[in-house]
Write a protein that holds these residues in place. Sequence first.
Motif, PDB file in Angstrom:
ATOM      1  N   LYS A   6     -35.838  37.487 -17.240  1.00  0.00           N
ATOM      2  CA  LYS A   6     -35.361  37.395 -15.873  1.00  0.00           C
ATOM      3  C   LYS A   6     -34.027  38.137 -15.750  1.00  0.00           C
ATOM      4  O   LYS A   6     -33.179  38.056 -16.625  1.00  0.00           O
ATOM      5  CB  LYS A   6     -35.186  35.929 -15.489  1.00  0.00           C
ATOM      6  CG  LYS A   6     -34.654  35.711 -14.078  1.00  0.00           C
ATOM      7  CD  LYS A   6     -34.593  34.231 -13.780  1.00  0.00           C
ATOM      8  CE  LYS A   6     -33.972  33.993 -12.419  1.00  0.00           C
ATOM      9  NZ  LYS A   6     -32.572  34.374 -12.361  1.00  0.00           N
ATOM     10  N   ASN A  53     -30.437  38.543 -14.432  1.00  0.00           N
ATOM     11  CA  ASN A  53     -29.372  37.717 -13.881  1.00  0.00           C
ATOM     12  C   ASN A  53     -28.628  38.472 -12.794  1.00  0.00           C
ATOM     13  O   ASN A  53     -28.385  39.678 -12.895  1.00  0.00           O
ATOM     14  CB  ASN A  53     -28.385  37.313 -14.993  1.00  0.00           C
ATOM     15  CG  ASN A  53     -29.017  36.353 -15.988  1.00  0.00           C
ATOM     16  OD1 ASN A  53     -29.666  35.400 -15.592  1.00  0.00           O
ATOM     17  ND2 ASN A  53     -28.820  36.616 -17.265  1.00  0.00           N
ATOM     18  N   THR A  54     -28.252  37.762 -11.731  1.00  0.00           N
ATOM     19  CA  THR A  54     -27.477  38.344 -10.641  1.00  0.00           C
ATOM     20  C   THR A  54     -26.237  37.487 -10.405  1.00  0.00           C
ATOM     21  O   THR A  54     -26.177  36.338 -10.841  1.00  0.00           O
ATOM     22  CB  THR A  54     -28.303  38.418  -9.350  1.00  0.00           C
ATOM     23  OG1 THR A  54     -28.813  37.113  -9.038  1.00  0.00           O
ATOM     24  CG2 THR A  54     -29.467  39.381  -9.500  1.00  0.00           C
ATOM     25  N   ASP A  63     -32.604  30.227 -15.102  1.00  0.00           N
ATOM     26  CA  ASP A  63     -33.033  31.188 -16.122  1.00  0.00           C
ATOM     27  C   ASP A  63     -33.075  30.501 -17.476  1.00  0.00           C
ATOM     28  O   ASP A  63     -32.041  30.250 -18.096  1.00  0.00           O
ATOM     29  CB  ASP A  63     -32.073  32.385 -16.162  1.00  0.00           C
ATOM     30  CG  ASP A  63     -32.485  33.410 -17.221  1.00  0.00           C
ATOM     31  OD1 ASP A  63     -33.664  33.411 -17.601  1.00  0.00           O
ATOM     32  OD2 ASP A  63     -31.619  34.199 -17.644  1.00  0.00           O
TER      33      ASP A  63
END
Length: 327
Positions: free
Chosen positions: A3, A5-6, A280
């Motif tokens: 995934k 990450n933001t 996550d």
Amino acid sequence: MAKINTKKITSIGGSALIEGIMMRGPKRTTVAVRMGEDDIYTEDISITTIPEKCKAFKLPFLRGIAGLIDSMRLSYKALMLSANKAVEAGEIEEEEPGKFEKWIDEKFGDKIMKVLMVFSSILGVALAVLLFFFLPTFLFDLTSNIVPAFQGESGDVVFYKSVFEGVLKIILFLLYIVVCSQMTEMKRVFMYHGAEHKTIFCYENEEELTVENVKKQSRFHPRCGTSFMILMLIVGIIVGLFVPVAPFGISALRPVIKILLLPVSCGVGYELIKICGKHDNVITRIIAAPGLWAQRITTKEPDKKMCEVAIKAMKAVIPDDGTDIIK
């Protein structure tokens, strides 16, 4: 696939259209359509959502059902707008109507078109029900004549039947979008889909919304409609474990009961999408993986012009007060 990450997560989402993109924010929904080399048409659209009519649909699981229906209504409205504007701008060619079509139009006008639209919608739903519910059950029953393990009504047979039906549905769904992806028009829609995801990622990474910054983002987003559909199909396998092989001795009742249980699959799938978007870890990555893989088919790398359209739509729906930020 790990995934991405933001720095923040937004509630803003969207969908790809014909030569355009719809972005839906907490306060506005905007459609942006490419009208020419340097012209992008924008228009706000709206609907009265189900939760606005009934607050009960704001509750977990129920909100997934309402969200799916409202998204379909809004997407259809946006799609019709984009198609009309694309034809108007000459981005897509409108076929010359034949003599029969002209006669129908002269005799019946818009009324017959509305009837035909309703009829085609009903036909489409009927075909989907036949392919995704009755066909898998029929094929399993047919196969049970030559596979002894598929015979009877024990718990093992229920398991085999649910997995068989679920896997076949996923295969049919993937085959459908693969076939669609070979059409020139759909390839462009999938490219706009990629532009939509990239633009949302750019915003969530707190980077300036420029074509250069958008282009470098990933086109695979965990909160995508494709991921939602795949999750619904997977959840449907689990739901199928609680439906007898032949309820009341009638095999054809099984797909009917599974249709009635669709809201359960929809509600659970929606909640799983929200969880995958917020967290996550190993579990959420496993849950999100099938949907992210399927996006390799439904999203393509966009060109600069497509990114410009996505940026235009995105900027229009970002609220000044930050009410779109989830965390």
